[in-house]
Enzyme design. Structure first.
Site, PDB file in Angstrom:
ATOM      1  N   PHE A   3       1.994   8.186  -1.335  1.00  0.00           N
ATOM      2  CA  PHE A   3       1.420   6.857  -1.075  1.00  0.00           C
ATOM      3  C   PHE A   3      -0.059   6.785  -1.425  1.00  0.00           C
ATOM      4  O   PHE A   3      -0.662   7.737  -1.785  1.00  0.00           O
ATOM      5  CB  PHE A   3       1.643   6.457   0.379  1.00  0.00           C
ATOM      6  CG  PHE A   3       3.082   6.512   0.797  1.00  0.00           C
ATOM      7  CD1 PHE A   3       4.085   6.095  -0.076  1.00  0.00           C
ATOM      8  CD2 PHE A   3       3.458   7.014   2.011  1.00  0.00           C
ATOM      9  CE1 PHE A   3       5.412   6.159   0.290  1.00  0.00           C
ATOM     10  CE2 PHE A   3       4.787   7.080   2.391  1.00  0.00           C
ATOM     11  CZ  PHE A   3       5.758   6.653   1.526  1.00  0.00           C
ATOM     12  N   TRP A  31       0.836  -1.207   0.000  1.00  0.00           N
ATOM     13  CA  TRP A  31       0.000   0.000   0.000  1.00  0.00           C
ATOM     14  C   TRP A  31       0.873   1.261   0.000  1.00  0.00           C
ATOM     15  O   TRP A  31       0.570   2.248  -0.651  1.00  0.00           O
ATOM     16  CB  TRP A  31      -0.913   0.007   1.230  1.00  0.00           C
ATOM     17  CG  TRP A  31      -1.755   1.251   1.340  1.00  0.00           C
ATOM     18  CD1 TRP A  31      -2.926   1.491   0.696  1.00  0.00           C
ATOM     19  CD2 TRP A  31      -1.487   2.420   2.121  1.00  0.00           C
ATOM     20  NE1 TRP A  31      -3.410   2.738   1.026  1.00  0.00           N
ATOM     21  CE2 TRP A  31      -2.540   3.342   1.907  1.00  0.00           C
ATOM     22  CE3 TRP A  31      -0.457   2.778   2.990  1.00  0.00           C
ATOM     23  CZ2 TRP A  31      -2.593   4.583   2.527  1.00  0.00           C
ATOM     24  CZ3 TRP A  31      -0.503   4.020   3.603  1.00  0.00           C
ATOM     25  CH2 TRP A  31      -1.569   4.908   3.365  1.00  0.00           C
ATOM     26  N   HIS A  32       2.009   1.179   0.728  1.00  0.00           N
ATOM     27  CA  HIS A  32       2.870   2.353   0.817  1.00  0.00           C
ATOM     28  C   HIS A  32       3.580   2.660  -0.501  1.00  0.00           C
ATOM     29  O   HIS A  32       3.914   3.812  -0.762  1.00  0.00           O
ATOM     30  CB  HIS A  32       3.898   2.184   1.940  1.00  0.00           C
ATOM     31  CG  HIS A  32       3.348   2.532   3.287  1.00  0.00           C
ATOM     32  ND1 HIS A  32       2.732   1.624   4.094  1.00  0.00           N
ATOM     33  CD2 HIS A  32       3.294   3.713   3.958  1.00  0.00           C
ATOM     34  CE1 HIS A  32       2.338   2.218   5.211  1.00  0.00           C
ATOM     35  NE2 HIS A  32       2.656   3.486   5.148  1.00  0.00           N
ATOM     36  N   GLY A  33       3.833   1.659  -1.284  1.00  0.00           N
ATOM     37  CA  GLY A  33       4.516   1.952  -2.541  1.00  0.00           C
ATOM     38  C   GLY A  33       4.666   0.722  -3.404  1.00  0.00           C
ATOM     39  O   GLY A  33       4.755  -0.404  -2.908  1.00  0.00           O
ATOM     40  N   TYR A  80       4.038  11.473   2.610  1.00  0.00           N
ATOM     41  CA  TYR A  80       2.895  10.582   2.434  1.00  0.00           C
ATOM     42  C   TYR A  80       2.001  10.982   1.249  1.00  0.00           C
ATOM     43  O   TYR A  80       1.041  10.291   0.952  1.00  0.00           O
ATOM     44  CB  TYR A  80       2.099  10.456   3.740  1.00  0.00           C
ATOM     45  CG  TYR A  80       2.499   9.217   4.495  1.00  0.00           C
ATOM     46  CD1 TYR A  80       3.762   9.123   5.071  1.00  0.00           C
ATOM     47  CD2 TYR A  80       1.674   8.113   4.583  1.00  0.00           C
ATOM     48  CE1 TYR A  80       4.170   7.979   5.729  1.00  0.00           C
ATOM     49  CE2 TYR A  80       2.064   6.963   5.246  1.00  0.00           C
ATOM     50  CZ  TYR A  80       3.312   6.901   5.808  1.00  0.00           C
ATOM     51  OH  TYR A  80       3.708   5.756   6.448  1.00  0.00           O
TER      52      TYR A  80
END
Lengths: 336, 431
Positions: B431, B289-291, B428
């Site tokens: 993301f 999800w973050h990257g 963020y």
């Protein structure tokens, strides 16, 4: 009372911001120069600070005479080599040990004391006055003069509104030549109240910050570009005749002064514009002044001009200073 | 709602139809649940599946398509061209928020019949870009409350204080550490021990002050409208174990992961081994999800494994001195952030080999060292910004503190502007 408290809070915030700028990677620098009535400005004595940009963060230092500090011990029993030049030679952005005078000291195996009189924003016109005022001519055996004819050359000769000058720039001495032997000196404006105030304020980071802020928003409002302080005439269309008069006149006068004091005068030319290089080379040949053409030497070595400067500004890198010292060593054999 | 749309469109107006489309789609699905209330479970499940799949497809297309193609090309030697899509701002956040809403609607926990209300829930500008990830039932009652529509000076003052604390954290603290982090991670080929530790600790502090700064600004801005957003940070670097860390770091994401991934996977209800697998799977998804990159997935895997180890540790009833536990947790988090920050594996290995001393000792730069020591002291030993703001309780001290921080932060913002050196985007936002 409340109003006073608010003022005090904002003042405290501004003072804290000054401290933050001083001790953070955002330091823009405080003025490394002081007013000088003859040249216009000169380095502060025993001064050191950090010079920061995106691609460097370097500590620089001046000695008690305002020269760029040596990384060797000065030996009074040896003779001096005086080095004159602009910000390329002043080189606040590179490590002291690599600046050209220290690199030359190593290249010549400590044969002479190499003394760096480089000062940002100057050209041969000011170099002559620096030589006369600050250098110990009696002790010198050689003089190496760096002449930079890059896109910023001649800026020192322009009538720039003093209000446009940043923390490291002030109105400078000008010379007006009628011929090579005769010239009139235009001293920089005297130190009036405004200049005194500037001298004081320029000790603080916030001075440079405020100047930049004013300039930025002024340019935004008027739609001027970054270089509004410099000539608005495009580089290719500019009339260089006044500049050439002053450069040739100054080099001639420096050479004359050198000869009178039995000093060997050498010139190092850095001119990416090959037409300008042609003009200065012819003049130096006529005057029988030994010189080296750095750009020509780089071409022979197959080194492009883009690789010798920092990415975030056009000044020479540490490696370039060391390279140029090697080139100079190979071209000039300085005898005792 | 119009202001929120304008705020979103300011970055790239081209993505306004995208977010509106996503809102209409999810609102439509939630309405379908209402129509299918009396229908059988299968129809409702199908409806939920369509909704979740629709959201994940949108996110997958914009965020993971190139990652998928790159890996396909690598695995099969194919030469499929990359799409080079620009990631629409906030897509990860508004997608997750709406998935949560759909699941809650499916369960019958929320019902929203008004399209404008639903749109406001998604678009409310303070939390739109980078969270906190909010639940429908913690926002809508606040929007409906008539008292909330009046200007409340107390909340305005509190909001300004929290907002300026956040702005200060971002432009003064985080962006300063960003310079030292970038120097280590991006600028050099090799880094020695001291430089590597300065780079990694700088990033650890940058990330915290950046993201918590953003959250403070979001909370502060919302408070100006009398809206209380959920807390997202609670001094995470004071955590004494990795579970404690995730209860303090990006708290609303942790809540989402727990409620909508970990528990549906079975949580801890099917034995130890299955619990460990569920934890690791949840955090693999958290990394993804973050990257869209293997370094993010690896970072997620590290945290999943650490949570599994911690669970095993508890099961074995083992103890550790709190100081050692805190230090170990922080060191692990700092170590794992290296993978989170590194753009490629080689950047991560460069920093890690430096941190382990394989490239010599290096030279200590005093300024970053002093900043790191000072701000580690701040994150370990002082109250966090929200506790601080609560304590001030709108007294005159709050006004002066807000003024002090606000003036300082605006001076620094201007510094970025005049230096043509744009401040770093919030981390963020990526993301």
């Amino acid at each position: 009372m409340k109003f006073l408290k608010i003022i005090a809070t904002v003042f405290l915030s501004v003072v804290s911001f000054e401290l933050f700028l001083t001790y953070s990677p955002f330091a823009g620098g405080v003025s490394p120069v002081r007013y000088d009535p003859d040249v216009g400005m000169w380095h502060k004595s025993n001064f050191h600070y950090v010079y920061s940009k995106d691609c460097y963060n370097t500590e620089y230092a001046f000695d008690e005479r305002g020269l760029i500090k040596n990384n060797y011990s000065y030996n009074p029993d040896k003779q001096d080599v005086i080095i004159l030049g602009d910000s390329y030679i002043e080189a606040l952005m590179i490590k002291n040990e690599n600046i050209v005078h220290n690199s030359l000291y190593r290249e010549y195996k400590g044969q002479f004391n190499f003394l760096n009189y480089g000062l940002g924003g100057t050209g041969p016109t000011q170099h002559l006055e620096i030589l006369k005022k600050f250098a110990d001519i009696q002790q010198a055996k050689y003089l190496i003069e760096f002449i930079s004819l890059d896109e910023g050359w001649g800026r020192d000769l322009e009538e720039v509104d003093p209000g446009e000058f940043g923390w490291s720039n002030r109105p400078l001495v000008h010379l007006k030549f009628s011929d090579l032997d005769h010239f009139e000196i235009f001293k920089p404006p005297s130190m009036d109240m405004k200049e005194r105030l500037r001298e004081f304020l320029a000790h603080f980071e916030l001075y440079g910050y405020s100047k930049k802020t004013l300039k930025y928003y002024k340019n935004k409002l008027t739609g001027n570009g970054k270089n509004s302080g410099i000539s608005k005439i495009p580089y290719g269309l500019r009339d260089w005749s006044t500049n050439w008069d002053q450069i040739k006149g100054s080099v001639y006068q420096i050479n004359k002064l050198s000869k009178a004091n039995h000093i060997g005068h050498r010139v190092v030319v850095f001119s990416p514009d090959r037409n300008h290089n042609e003009v200065i080379s012819q003049f130096l040949e006529q005057q029988e002044i030994p010189f080296v053409d750095l750009v020509g030497e780089l071409e022979k070595l197959g080194i492009g001009l883009n690789s010798i400067t920092f990415e975030c500004d056009g000044h020479w890198t540490d490696e370039t200073h060391r390279l140029f010292a090697r080139i100079i060593r190979s071209k000039f054999s300085l005898e005792n | 709602m119009g202001a929120s749309l304008f705020f979103y469109g300011w970055w790239a107006p081209v993505y306004v139809p995208l977010i509106l489309g996503s809102i209409i789609f999810n609102y439509g699905i939630s309405r379908a649940f209402l129509f299918l209330e009396s229908a059988n479970k299968v129809s409702r499940q199908t409806c939920l599946a369509i909704g979740v799949l629709g959201n994940l497809t949108l996110l997958g297309y914009f965020k993971y398509a190139d990652f998928f193609i790159e890996n396909l090309n690598w695995a099969f030697g194919s030469k499929i061209e990359l799409l080079y899509l620009i990631l629409p701002l906030a897509i990860s956040f508004f997608t997750f928020q709406q998935i949560a809403y759909l699941v809650d609607s499916y369960k019958g926990e929320v019902k929203e019949s008004n399209f404008l209300n639903y749109s406001l829930f998604v678009l409310f500008f303070p939390q739109l870009i980078s969270g906190p990830i909010v639940h429908h039932n913690e926002m809508m009652p606040q929007f409906h409350e008539p008292l909330k529509r009046r200007v409340n000076i107390k909340n305005v003052l509190s909001g300004l204080l929290v907002f300026f604390i956040g702005l200060f954290k971002k432009v003064v603290v985080a962006d300063t550490f960003a310079i030292w982090a970038s120097r280590g991670f991006d600028a050099t080929e090799t880094v020695a021990l001291i430089e590597a530790w300065i780079a990694s600790l700088s990033f650890t502090l940058q990330l915290y002050f950046d993201f918590s700064g953003y959250t403070d600004m979001a909370l502060g801005a919302a408070l100006l409208f009398n809206i209380r957003l959920p807390k997202n940070f609670n001094s995470p670097y004071k955590a004494l174990n990795i579970r404690d860390f995730w209860r303090r770091w990006h708290m609303t994401l942790s809540r989402f992961l727990k409620d909508y991934i970990y528990i549906p996977l079975g949580g801890n209800r099917s034995g130890s081994l299955r619990t460990y697998i569920n934890l690791i799977a949840t955090f693999l998804l958290c990394g993804l999800w973050h990257g869209a990159g293997w370094t993010f997935i690896f970072w997620g895997a590290l945290h999943g494994m650490a949570l599994a180890v911690h669970r095993f540790w508890l099961k074995m009833n083992m103890k550790m001195h709190y100081f050692l536990a805190g230090a170990l947790t922080f060191l692990f988090v700092n170590f794992s952030w290296v993978f989170f920050r590194a753009e490629e594996w080689k950047d991560a290995t460069k920093i890690l080999t430096g941190m382990l001393g394989f490239n010599g000792l290096g030279i200590l730069e005093i300024t970053p060292a002093i900043y790191i020591i000072f701000f580690l002291g701040v994150v370990w030993k002082t109250q966090n910004s929200l506790q601080w703001a609560e304590q001030m309780n709108n007294g005159s001290r709050a006004i002066y503190l807000a003024l002090f921080l606000g003036a300082f932060a605006i001076l620094q913002l201007n510094n970025f502007q005049i230096s043509n050196d744009n401040a770093m985007e919030f981390l963020y936002f990526n993301f």
